[in-house]
Design a protein around this motif. Structure first.
Motif, PDB file in Angstrom:
ATOM      1  N   THR A 181       0.825  -1.212   0.000  1.00 45.97           N
ATOM      2  CA  THR A 181       0.000   0.000   0.000  1.00 45.97           C
ATOM      3  C   THR A 181       0.859   1.262   0.000  1.00 45.97           C
ATOM      4  N   SER A 182       2.192   1.096  -0.041  1.00 47.39           N
ATOM      5  CA  SER A 182       3.076   2.265   0.063  1.00 47.39           C
ATOM      6  C   SER A 182       2.886   3.260  -1.080  1.00 47.39           C
ATOM      7  N   GLY A 183       2.423   2.770  -2.236  1.00 47.42           N
ATOM      8  CA  GLY A 183       2.159   3.688  -3.357  1.00 47.42           C
ATOM      9  C   GLY A 183       1.152   4.769  -2.998  1.00 47.42           C
ATOM     10  N   MET A 184       0.345   4.513  -1.993  1.00 47.65           N
ATOM     11  CA  MET A 184      -0.634   5.520  -1.564  1.00 47.65           C
ATOM     12  C   MET A 184       0.032   6.734  -0.930  1.00 47.65           C
ATOM     13  N   GLN A 185       1.231   6.541  -0.414  1.00 51.06           N
ATOM     14  CA  GLN A 185       2.001   7.706   0.070  1.00 51.06           C
ATOM     15  C   GLN A 185       2.178   8.686  -1.077  1.00 51.06           C
ATOM     16  N   ILE A 186       2.629   8.151  -2.226  1.00 48.25           N
ATOM     17  CA  ILE A 186       2.880   8.992  -3.399  1.00 48.25           C
ATOM     18  C   ILE A 186       1.581   9.625  -3.888  1.00 48.25           C
ATOM     19  N   TYR A 205      -1.026  -7.629  -3.550  1.00 47.45           N
ATOM     20  CA  TYR A 205      -0.857  -8.916  -4.255  1.00 47.45           C
ATOM     21  C   TYR A 205       0.620  -9.222  -4.466  1.00 47.45           C
ATOM     22  N   ARG A 206       0.960 -10.489  -4.318  1.00 50.55           N
ATOM     23  CA  ARG A 206       2.341 -10.876  -4.602  1.00 50.55           C
ATOM     24  C   ARG A 206       2.377 -12.253  -5.227  1.00 50.55           C
ATOM     25  N   ARG A 207       3.424 -12.449  -6.039  1.00 49.22           N
ATOM     26  CA  ARG A 207       3.585 -13.762  -6.656  1.00 49.22           C
ATOM     27  C   ARG A 207       4.204 -14.704  -5.650  1.00 49.22           C
ATOM     28  N   GLN A 219      -3.841  -8.208   3.023  1.00 50.75           N
ATOM     29  CA  GLN A 219      -4.253  -6.819   3.280  1.00 50.75           C
ATOM     30  C   GLN A 219      -3.220  -6.087   4.120  1.00 50.75           C
ATOM     31  N   GLN A 220      -3.039  -4.828   3.774  1.00 51.27           N
ATOM     32  CA  GLN A 220      -2.124  -3.981   4.538  1.00 51.27           C
ATOM     33  C   GLN A 220      -2.827  -2.688   4.947  1.00 51.27           C
ATOM     34  N   VAL A 221      -2.221  -2.036   5.916  1.00 49.45           N
ATOM     35  CA  VAL A 221      -2.592  -0.653   6.194  1.00 49.45           C
ATOM     36  C   VAL A 221      -1.303   0.159   6.154  1.00 49.45           C
ATOM     37  N   PHE A 259      16.011  -2.021   6.532  1.00 47.89           N
ATOM     38  CA  PHE A 259      16.155  -1.268   5.283  1.00 47.89           C
ATOM     39  C   PHE A 259      14.887  -1.314   4.453  1.00 47.89           C
ATOM     40  N   PHE A 260      14.397  -0.156   4.070  1.00 51.17           N
ATOM     41  CA  PHE A 260      13.396  -0.019   3.022  1.00 51.17           C
ATOM     42  C   PHE A 260      13.865   1.124   2.142  1.00 51.17           C
ATOM     43  N   PRO A 261      13.706   1.015   0.823  1.00 49.95           N
ATOM     44  CA  PRO A 261      14.233   2.058  -0.072  1.00 49.95           C
ATOM     45  C   PRO A 261      13.583   3.424   0.166  1.00 49.95           C
ATOM     46  N   TYR A 262      12.362   3.417   0.683  1.00 54.82           N
ATOM     47  CA  TYR A 262      11.606   4.666   0.786  1.00 54.82           C
ATOM     48  C   TYR A 262      11.649   5.291   2.167  1.00 54.82           C
ATOM     49  N   THR A 263      12.425   4.702   3.077  1.00 54.06           N
ATOM     50  CA  THR A 263      12.594   5.321   4.399  1.00 54.06           C
ATOM     51  C   THR A 263      14.069   5.329   4.783  1.00 54.06           C
ATOM     52  N   GLU A 264      14.437   6.348   5.554  1.00 55.59           N
ATOM     53  CA  GLU A 264      15.812   6.424   6.065  1.00 55.59           C
ATOM     54  C   GLU A 264      15.827   7.301   7.314  1.00 55.59           C
ATOM     55  N   LEU A 293       5.566  -4.986  12.025  1.00 54.93           N
ATOM     56  CA  LEU A 293       5.443  -4.035  10.916  1.00 54.93           C
ATOM     57  C   LEU A 293       6.779  -3.430  10.525  1.00 54.93           C
ATOM     58  N   GLY A 294       6.768  -2.749   9.362  1.00 58.71           N
ATOM     59  CA  GLY A 294       7.931  -2.021   8.881  1.00 58.71           C
ATOM     60  C   GLY A 294       7.620  -0.534   8.905  1.00 58.71           C
ATOM     61  N   ALA A 295       8.656   0.278   9.164  1.00 56.70           N
ATOM     62  CA  ALA A 295       8.414   1.714   9.266  1.00 56.70           C
ATOM     63  C   ALA A 295       9.724   2.482   9.066  1.00 56.70           C
ATOM     64  N   GLY A 296       9.608   3.793   9.108  1.00 59.12           N
ATOM     65  CA  GLY A 296      10.821   4.599   9.012  1.00 59.12           C
ATOM     66  C   GLY A 296      10.492   6.046   8.713  1.00 59.12           C
ATOM     67  N   MET A 297      11.559   6.857   8.617  1.00 57.04           N
ATOM     68  CA  MET A 297      11.399   8.265   8.265  1.00 57.04           C
ATOM     69  C   MET A 297      11.415   8.388   6.735  1.00 57.04           C
ATOM     70  N   TRP A 316       7.092  10.405   8.692  1.00 55.73           N
ATOM     71  CA  TRP A 316       7.309   8.979   8.896  1.00 55.73           C
ATOM     72  C   TRP A 316       6.215   8.163   8.232  1.00 55.73           C
ATOM     73  N   ALA A 317       6.540   6.916   7.979  1.00 54.04           N
ATOM     74  CA  ALA A 317       5.573   6.027   7.333  1.00 54.04           C
ATOM     75  C   ALA A 317       5.691   4.648   7.965  1.00 54.04           C
ATOM     76  N   PHE A 318       4.621   3.887   7.851  1.00 54.57           N
ATOM     77  CA  PHE A 318       4.689   2.487   8.283  1.00 54.57           C
ATOM     78  C   PHE A 318       3.753   1.652   7.421  1.00 54.57           C
ATOM     79  N   GLY A 319       3.979   0.364   7.410  1.00 59.59           N
ATOM     80  CA  GLY A 319       3.074  -0.562   6.728  1.00 59.59           C
ATOM     81  C   GLY A 319       2.892  -1.796   7.593  1.00 59.59           C
ATOM     82  N   VAL A 320       1.633  -2.185   7.792  1.00 56.29           N
ATOM     83  CA  VAL A 320       1.353  -3.339   8.650  1.00 56.29           C
ATOM     84  C   VAL A 320       0.444  -4.312   7.913  1.00 56.29           C
TER      85      VAL A 320
HETATM   86  N1  DAH Z   1       5.829  -1.718   2.116  1.00 49.18           N
HETATM   87  C1  DAH Z   1       6.413  -2.577   3.114  1.00 49.18           C
HETATM   88  C2  DAH Z   1       5.964  -4.003   2.864  1.00 49.18           C
HETATM   89  O1  DAH Z   1       5.110  -4.224   2.074  1.00 49.18           O
HETATM   90  C3  DAH Z   1       5.965  -2.172   4.504  1.00 49.18           C
HETATM   91  C4  DAH Z   1       6.510  -0.836   4.866  1.00 49.18           C
HETATM   92  C5  DAH Z   1       7.759  -0.736   5.414  1.00 49.18           C
HETATM   93  C6  DAH Z   1       5.759   0.302   4.665  1.00 49.18           C
HETATM   94  C7  DAH Z   1       8.269   0.483   5.781  1.00 49.18           C
HETATM   95  C8  DAH Z   1       6.270   1.539   5.024  1.00 49.18           C
HETATM   96  C9  DAH Z   1       7.529   1.615   5.590  1.00 49.18           C
HETATM   97  O2  DAH Z   1       5.602   2.679   4.867  1.00 49.18           O
HETATM   98  O3  DAH Z   1       8.019   2.826   5.958  1.00 49.18           O
HETATM   99  O4  DAH Z   1       6.509  -4.900   3.472  1.00 49.18           O
END
Ligand code: DAH
Length: 351
Positions: A181-186, A205-207, A219-221, A259-264, A293-297, A316-320
């Motif tokens: 769901t991270s594309g929703m940030q954009i 969805y994932r293969r 499902q994610q939030v 590590f996530f490419p979109y947070t640091e 969950l994953g998260a970051g700045m 900051w962002a997170f995905g659960v």
């Molecule tokens: N998009 C990551 C996943 O699908 C979860 C996630 C990690 C979302 C870090 C975030 C984030 O917004 O900052 O596993």
């Protein structure tokens, strides 16, 4: 003169049974049981007359015959009464208890999603939704994932249009099923200015080959907060509040660098194991902790992609994963069960 006791007993029994007759069939059954030639109870009584002492025989015979006539008359009256009481053909018996429609049940994943939405709504977050068929730009590119990044490898991503992306990613097909769901940030930042406080729930969805902990659809939030003075401390505090509200007040929360490419910086967030409360068990592999969950700045490159001044704004962002939360909270050991529509599982949840 009082009737002999055996006659009185029979009368009492008959009257009680007569009370319970409801239809012509019941009346006929009752007649068979009392007046039937072979096994009728009155007939049986009359047959005992021959063996009775002579001084009783007369009285007993008279009383038994009187009872027989009484029963005949009562049965006749009853037959007429039940026949009359019968409703006309096709009539509706409004006194019958209604047939309650079986209500459906809330799906466990919906319950968790609504719980998460309620927790974040209460602290001022807006709930937003976006497309499941997403483009490469929003799912990957703008999230600082270069063309060769392993996360966009066709092994993980389900592409639409039937096209298979060439190695290296050049000439990639435009549409795919969002992998997170991270594309929703954009999407949200493209059309809004800070300050921003949103959560974006939805299917991804994932293969993946389905197994105990994987499903090709789940499902994610996503959460995103952007402003001028946002710090990692805000992220920590908010996630602690969220996870304690979602699990329970005693839940401890731990952050590990990731590590996530979109947070640091990026972090993986753990909670005390819901099964052993931190003592160590098979589920948490004896660590006492469960990754949740994953998260970051938010990475400056992400702000640049949406035209924000990365010098001025932080966020900051997170995905659960909802499935994982539901599995932990409801003790469901196989997340495929959430998609199997098995009533044994679903009927355990409120309607
Ligand atoms: N998009 C990551 C996943 O699908 C979860 C996630 C990690 C979302 C870090 C975030 C984030 O917004 O900052 O596993």
């Amino acid at each position: 003169m009082d009737a002999p006791p055996e006659v009185n007993q029979l009368r009492t029994a008959f009257r009680a049974e007569l009370e319970r007759t409801a239809g012509p069939r019941d009346v006929q059954d009752l007649r068979d049981r009392y007046l039937g030639r072979k096994r009728g109870r009155v007939v049986a009584l009359l047959k005992t007359l021959a063996g009775a002492p002579p001084e009783r025989r007369r009285a007993l015979g008279q009383a038994a015959n009187a009872l027989k006539q009484e029963i005949e008359a009562a049965l006749e009256a009853r037959r007429a009464a039940v026949a009359e009481a019968r409703p006309p053909a096709g009539a509706v018996d409004v006194t019958l208890p209604g047939r309650a429609p079986a209500p459906g049940h809330r799906h466990p994943l919906s319950l968790i999603r609504e719980e998460i939405e309620a927790i974040f709504s209460a602290i001022g977050f807006e709930i937003v939704h976006g497309p499941e068929a997403e483009d490469d730009y929003h799912n990957f590119e703008a999230l600082n994932m270069p063309a060769a990044h392993p996360a966009r490898d066709m092994q993980d991503t389900l592409y639409l249009d039937g096209a298979i992306p060439p190695p290296g990613g050049e000439g990639r097909p435009a549409t795919l099923l969002r992998t997170h769901t991270s594309g929703m940030q954009i999407r949200y930042m493209e059309t809004h200015e800070p300050p921003i406080r949103i959560i974006a729930p939805g299917l991804v969805y994932r293969r993946d080959t389905p197994d105990l902990t994987h499903s090709p659809m789940f499902q994610q939030v996503e959460g995103l907060l952007v402003g001028e003075t946002v710090t990692m401390g805000d992220l920590k505090g908010t996630l602690e509040h969220f996870l304690r509200a979602l699990f329970d007040d005693d839940t401890r929360v731990a952050f590990r660098p990731s590590f996530f490419p979109y947070t640091e910086p990026s972090t993986e967030v753990f909670i005390t194991c819901v099964f052993c409360r931190g003592g160590g068990c098979a589920v948490c592999k004896r660590t006492g902790w469960i990754e949740i969950l994953g998260a970051g700045m938010v990475h400056p490159a992400v702000f640049e992609a949406v035209g924000y001044d990365a010098e001025r704004f932080t966020g900051w962002a997170f995905g659960v994963g909802i499935d994982r939360v539901a599995a932990l909270k409801y003790r469901v050991d196989d997340i495929r069960r959430f998609y199997a529509n098995d009533l044994h599982l679903l009927e355990q949840f409120p309607s």
